[in-house]
Design an enzyme around this catalytic site. Sequence first.
Site, PDB file in Angstrom:
ATOM      1  N   ARG A  15      18.358  10.553 -10.825  1.00  0.00           N
ATOM      2  CA  ARG A  15      17.263  10.524 -12.305  1.00  0.00           C
ATOM      3  C   ARG A  15      16.844   9.905 -12.923  1.00  0.00           C
ATOM      4  O   ARG A  15      15.891   9.434 -14.405  1.00  0.00           O
ATOM      5  CB  ARG A  15      18.505  11.486 -13.617  1.00  0.00           C
ATOM      6  CG  ARG A  15      18.990  12.099 -14.096  1.00  0.00           C
ATOM      7  CD  ARG A  15      19.781  13.055 -14.667  1.00  0.00           C
ATOM      8  NE  ARG A  15      21.581  12.950 -14.036  1.00  0.00           N
ATOM      9  CZ  ARG A  15      22.246  11.844 -14.957  1.00  0.00           C
ATOM     10  NH1 ARG A  15      22.291  12.849 -15.819  1.00  0.00           N
ATOM     11  NH2 ARG A  15      23.578  12.166 -14.334  1.00  0.00           N
ATOM     12  N   GLY A 101      29.118  -0.044 -11.377  1.00  0.00           N
ATOM     13  CA  GLY A 101      28.005  -0.846 -11.677  1.00  0.00           C
ATOM     14  C   GLY A 101      26.704  -0.289 -12.875  1.00  0.00           C
ATOM     15  O   GLY A 101      25.566  -0.852 -12.658  1.00  0.00           O
ATOM     16  N   ASN A 226      21.918   6.307 -16.740  1.00  0.00           N
ATOM     17  CA  ASN A 226      21.941   7.810 -15.413  1.00  0.00           C
ATOM     18  C   ASN A 226      20.807   7.287 -15.952  1.00  0.00           C
ATOM     19  O   ASN A 226      19.511   8.393 -14.635  1.00  0.00           O
ATOM     20  CB  ASN A 226      22.234   9.041 -15.594  1.00  0.00           C
ATOM     21  CG  ASN A 226      24.198   9.254 -15.432  1.00  0.00           C
ATOM     22  OD1 ASN A 226      24.091   8.445 -14.984  1.00  0.00           O
ATOM     23  ND2 ASN A 226      25.592   8.894 -16.884  1.00  0.00           N
ATOM     24  N   TYR A 365      -9.410 -26.800 -18.900  1.00  0.00           N
ATOM     25  CA  TYR A 365      -8.008 -27.199 -18.242  1.00  0.00           C
ATOM     26  C   TYR A 365      -7.339 -28.212 -17.718  1.00  0.00           C
ATOM     27  O   TYR A 365      -8.229 -29.336 -17.222  1.00  0.00           O
ATOM     28  CB  TYR A 365      -8.099 -26.181 -16.641  1.00  0.00           C
ATOM     29  CG  TYR A 365      -7.270 -25.625 -16.182  1.00  0.00           C
ATOM     30  CD1 TYR A 365      -6.342 -25.408 -15.899  1.00  0.00           C
ATOM     31  CD2 TYR A 365      -7.342 -26.582 -13.888  1.00  0.00           C
ATOM     32  CE1 TYR A 365      -5.246 -25.008 -15.219  1.00  0.00           C
ATOM     33  CE2 TYR A 365      -6.745 -26.632 -13.649  1.00  0.00           C
ATOM     34  CZ  TYR A 365      -5.431 -26.248 -13.381  1.00  0.00           C
ATOM     35  OH  TYR A 365      -4.587 -25.832 -12.261  1.00  0.00           O
TER      36      TYR A 365
HETATM   37  C1  UD1 Z   1      33.417  10.039 -14.081  1.00  0.00           C
HETATM   38  C2  UD1 Z   1      35.580   9.864 -14.117  1.00  0.00           C
HETATM   39  C3  UD1 Z   1      35.419  10.940 -15.970  1.00  0.00           C
HETATM   40  C4  UD1 Z   1      33.999   9.722 -16.692  1.00  0.00           C
HETATM   41  C5  UD1 Z   1      33.381   9.224 -16.163  1.00  0.00           C
HETATM   42  C6  UD1 Z   1      32.989   9.126 -17.015  1.00  0.00           C
HETATM   43  C7  UD1 Z   1      36.167  10.785 -12.002  1.00  0.00           C
HETATM   44  C8  UD1 Z   1      36.662  12.058 -10.758  1.00  0.00           C
HETATM   45  N1  UD1 Z   1      35.474  11.460 -12.988  1.00  0.00           N
HETATM   46  O1  UD1 Z   1      33.151  10.690 -13.865  1.00  0.00           O
HETATM   47  O2  UD1 Z   1      36.608  10.715 -15.647  1.00  0.00           O
HETATM   48  O3  UD1 Z   1      34.654  11.186 -18.030  1.00  0.00           O
HETATM   49  O4  UD1 Z   1      34.074   8.948 -15.085  1.00  0.00           O
HETATM   50  O5  UD1 Z   1      31.529   8.454 -17.132  1.00  0.00           O
HETATM   51  O6  UD1 Z   1      36.490   9.665 -11.809  1.00  0.00           O
HETATM   52  N2  UD1 Z   1      30.626   6.540  -7.607  1.00  0.00           N
HETATM   53  C9  UD1 Z   1      30.234   5.941  -6.662  1.00  0.00           C
HETATM   54  N3  UD1 Z   1      30.722   6.964  -5.355  1.00  0.00           N
HETATM   55  C10 UD1 Z   1      31.569   8.045  -5.253  1.00  0.00           C
HETATM   56  C11 UD1 Z   1      31.114   8.815  -7.334  1.00  0.00           C
HETATM   57  C12 UD1 Z   1      30.774   7.854  -8.024  1.00  0.00           C
HETATM   58  O7  UD1 Z   1      30.224   5.027  -6.120  1.00  0.00           O
HETATM   59  O8  UD1 Z   1      31.527   9.073  -4.090  1.00  0.00           O
HETATM   60  C13 UD1 Z   1      30.208   5.620  -9.093  1.00  0.00           C
HETATM   61  C14 UD1 Z   1      28.975   6.480  -9.439  1.00  0.00           C
HETATM   62  O9  UD1 Z   1      28.251   5.812  -9.170  1.00  0.00           O
HETATM   63  C15 UD1 Z   1      29.269   5.792 -11.254  1.00  0.00           C
HETATM   64  C16 UD1 Z   1      31.223   6.198 -11.285  1.00  0.00           C
HETATM   65  O10 UD1 Z   1      30.865   5.329  -9.699  1.00  0.00           O
HETATM   66  O11 UD1 Z   1      29.145   4.447 -11.036  1.00  0.00           O
HETATM   67  C17 UD1 Z   1      31.202   7.496 -11.958  1.00  0.00           C
HETATM   68  O12 UD1 Z   1      30.758   8.504 -11.656  1.00  0.00           O
HETATM   69  P1  UD1 Z   1      30.102   9.585 -11.824  1.00  0.00           P
HETATM   70  O13 UD1 Z   1      30.262  11.074 -11.188  1.00  0.00           O
HETATM   71  O14 UD1 Z   1      28.555   9.179 -13.265  1.00  0.00           O
HETATM   72  O15 UD1 Z   1      31.046   9.950 -12.790  1.00  0.00           O
HETATM   73  P2  UD1 Z   1      32.201  11.345 -13.306  1.00  0.00           P
HETATM   74  O16 UD1 Z   1      32.247  12.143 -11.806  1.00  0.00           O
HETATM   75  O17 UD1 Z   1      30.637  12.040 -13.886  1.00  0.00           O
END
Ligand code: UD1
Length: 454
Positions: A15, A101, A226, A365
Amino acid sequence: MELNVVILAAGKGTRMKSVLPKVMQPLAGRPLLRHVVDTAKALSAARTLVVYGHGGDLVQRAFASESLLWAEQAEQKGTGHAVQMALPQLPATGRTLILYGDVPLTTTSTLGRLIERVASDAAMGLITLVMDNPAGYGRIVRDAGGDVVRIVEQKDASDDEKKIREVNTGIFCVPNVLLHKWLPALQNNNAQGEYYLTDIIAMAAAENVRIETVQPEQSWEVDGINDKLQLSALERVHQRVLADSLMRGGVTLIDPARLDIRGSVTHGMDVHIEPNVILEGRVVLGNNVRIGANCQLKDCEIGDNVVIKPNSLIDDARVGAGAEIGPFARLRPGTVLAENVHIGNFVETKKAVIGKGSKANHLAYLGDAEIGSGVNIGAGTITCNYDGVNKHLTTIGDNAFIGTNTSLIAPVVVGAGATTGAGSAISKDVPDNTLAVARGKQVVIESWQRPVKK
Ligand code: UD1
Ligand code: CA
């Protein structure tokens, strides 16, 4: 217990619509990930491990000078899977703080409160937040006694669970023994087919591990980024926090919403800053410094009582007490000004060391120059420092007077107390206390007639 930090940074950041990986997007002039790495450092983590995915090379190069550990997550199979990638590099004992991150501004004081609750292998902790609109977040499910029993993701939640307003921020602190035990046991039989880190909460509850929850002092501490809208919103929040801290320290800001800080600022008393100023890198401001509108100061030290008039640019320079800069001045790297120097409008300096009380008030200058004290540089003066291949030095002694529109063809020395005639092209050294005139002699033709129209 030794502290480890794991930073999840494998997300694509689609995004953002940018070639730059999400965690490299700048907030306050520094990549999002830089903020998190600095937080880990401030917590004195024994090791900091970054789980990377997309744009990993670029990220690793940007952080090459840091002693970070790296783990690749080639395919994004969920937050639990991401932490699994880090497991082989995590010691069997100690505890691990899990950060993100793209969540750049969590304070060390909030994290400190979380970490101190996890002082043995019998407890883990997480940061939660009560939100008016919790949609999209994992919900904190508590039992009748108020103890946390599990986290349910939005997509897996029942209608009742969706009404819970306490959400998971994702920031966990977990004893390593428990991570090593629980992570390999995660299942992906949920709505998203992902390995959820959040499932370790139910495991903790089942094993009677105490689950501590901590709330941030400010909700922006746990804001994730995001897209560019969220990035700019958090940038404004952060800038306001930085501006407030300057004002608390006694700095007068005419409009705190129109100051941008991209680095560190230290200052004395009675500093006054007009609107639209950008301070970058390491900026040191003395007492009673005044900065006019639309100035940009980067990596510089500004002495007491300096006045910087509007639209001036200062980069990698030192300005002595009582100096006056601008309007429209440009001080480039290697500029060192002694006390009470005046650098006026449309004057550019580069690698120029200028002595006490010297003045270049207009249109000049001064590059690769060593200029003494009490020197007057006339308007239009140019150091011709570059012969197309090499740079050469211009040296000007104390109390010299450089006439208007002098070209100083370097290498050249103008002695102390010497004067150059206006319009001179000075290519040979000028001895002390002499006048050098190097220009075409004026001819007056008395009998000359103007042409007349035919
Ligand atoms: C996650 C949490 C949720 C919480 C939310 C807060 C889980 C299953 N859910 O949601 O309970 O309310 O964060 O924002 O943990 N990332 C990776 N590898 C992956 C997946 C994610 O590095 O395979 C990293 C992403 O880059 C990001 C963070 O983990 O920085 C969170 O991932 P994102 O998909 O945004 O979180 P949600 O699954 O929506
Ligand atoms: Ca997700």
